[in-house]
Write a protein that holds these residues in place. Sequence first.
Motif, mmCIF file in Angstrom:
data_model
loop_
_atom_site.group_PDB
_atom_site.id
_atom_site.type_symbol
_atom_site.label_atom_id
_atom_site.label_comp_id
_atom_site.label_asym_id
_atom_site.label_seq_id
_atom_site.Cartn_x
_atom_site.Cartn_y
_atom_site.Cartn_z
ATOM 1 N N UNK A 90 0.725 -1.293 0.018
ATOM 2 C CA UNK A 90 0.183 0.003 -0.023
ATOM 3 C C UNK A 90 0.895 1.184 0.135
ATOM 4 N N UNK A 91 1.811 1.398 0.808
ATOM 5 C CA UNK A 91 2.889 2.486 0.935
ATOM 6 C C UNK A 91 3.706 2.594 -0.631
ATOM 7 N N UNK A 92 3.888 1.630 -1.226
ATOM 8 C CA UNK A 92 4.688 1.526 -2.405
ATOM 9 C C UNK A 92 3.558 1.935 -3.721
ATOM 10 N N UNK A 99 7.179 8.909 -2.391
ATOM 11 C CA UNK A 99 8.668 8.273 -2.559
ATOM 12 C C UNK A 99 9.575 8.871 -3.614
ATOM 13 N N UNK A 100 8.832 9.049 -4.778
ATOM 14 C CA UNK A 100 9.455 9.685 -6.145
ATOM 15 C C UNK A 100 10.056 11.201 -5.929
ATOM 16 N N UNK A 105 10.906 6.760 3.353
ATOM 17 C CA UNK A 105 9.898 5.441 4.264
ATOM 18 C C UNK A 105 10.601 4.715 5.331
ATOM 19 N N UNK A 106 10.129 4.856 6.556
ATOM 20 C CA UNK A 106 10.839 4.069 7.663
ATOM 21 C C UNK A 106 9.714 2.901 7.958
ATOM 22 N N UNK A 133 14.113 -2.533 -0.990
ATOM 23 C CA UNK A 133 15.673 -1.997 -0.788
ATOM 24 C C UNK A 133 15.499 -0.365 -0.656
ATOM 25 N N UNK A 134 14.610 0.204 -0.950
ATOM 26 C CA UNK A 134 14.551 1.934 -0.785
ATOM 27 C C UNK A 134 13.970 2.219 0.444
#
Length: 267
Positions: A90-92, A99-100, A105-106, A133-134
């Motif tokens: 959901x975050x992604x 994010x872009x 993101x923690x 990984x990001x």
Amino acid sequence: MRLLLSTIFLASQLKLLAKNCAIMPPALILIRHAEALHNITKDYTTHDPPLTAEGLQQCAQLSTYLQENLRLAHKVELIVTSPMQRTLQTTEKALGWLIERGVPVIALAELQETTTNNIDIGRPIPELKKEWPLFDWSSIDPVFPAKEGIYEFSQEALLKRGEAARKWLRNRPEKVIAVVGHAGFLRIGLCHRKFGNADYRIFEFKDDSEGKYELVEWESTEMGGGGMGNSQKGVFGWELHDFKYMPMNKGKTREELDEILARAEQS
């Protein structure tokens, strides 16, 4: 002399301003994950289920809505997510546009869901790091995914974990934080509200000196039943099913569970 006094006064004002800025608590955009497999199948034996096709579509709708209709979303400086597959997805998918832009993101173990069912047990951290990984995994409790300590499925542990999560968020320096979590823990641990899938609510920290880190919802999402309008209105605390599946309550009768619930509501 006047110059000296002016300089001293200015320095004191700057010090006070810096202090006030340092303690200014963030606004929180609390988001429940989109529809996941177990929300449809009701099969709670599936380990760490992913989002469904409908859930991915919900993420796209939420992403568009936040970008087009919520100015506060454009001020998000940090995203914090539960380390479960459905919240990470959901975050992604819903917050990828942030994010872009470079918003970090923690992953935070304190935000994971409440129960010890397979659906609420995460995967090993190295496996998750490889897939996302990001995301920043440096703050995650190495105990994860074990359900022990404050991650136990018990009333005492959930209350402690909720306070720990609220304190962590309250002490962050960012002014606006997006938090992606789960229905049960959002209700019990953070804000006493219910969330539909892929819906959000906005909160600020209540001004108090007791260190309870209580949250107060914005009127816009409270009256609207969430930002997307998919959430039940009202204030909600403990519910019977919260206690029914706790390991220590196995075998208890309905009457005994009702008594436990009554005591929890009074505490």
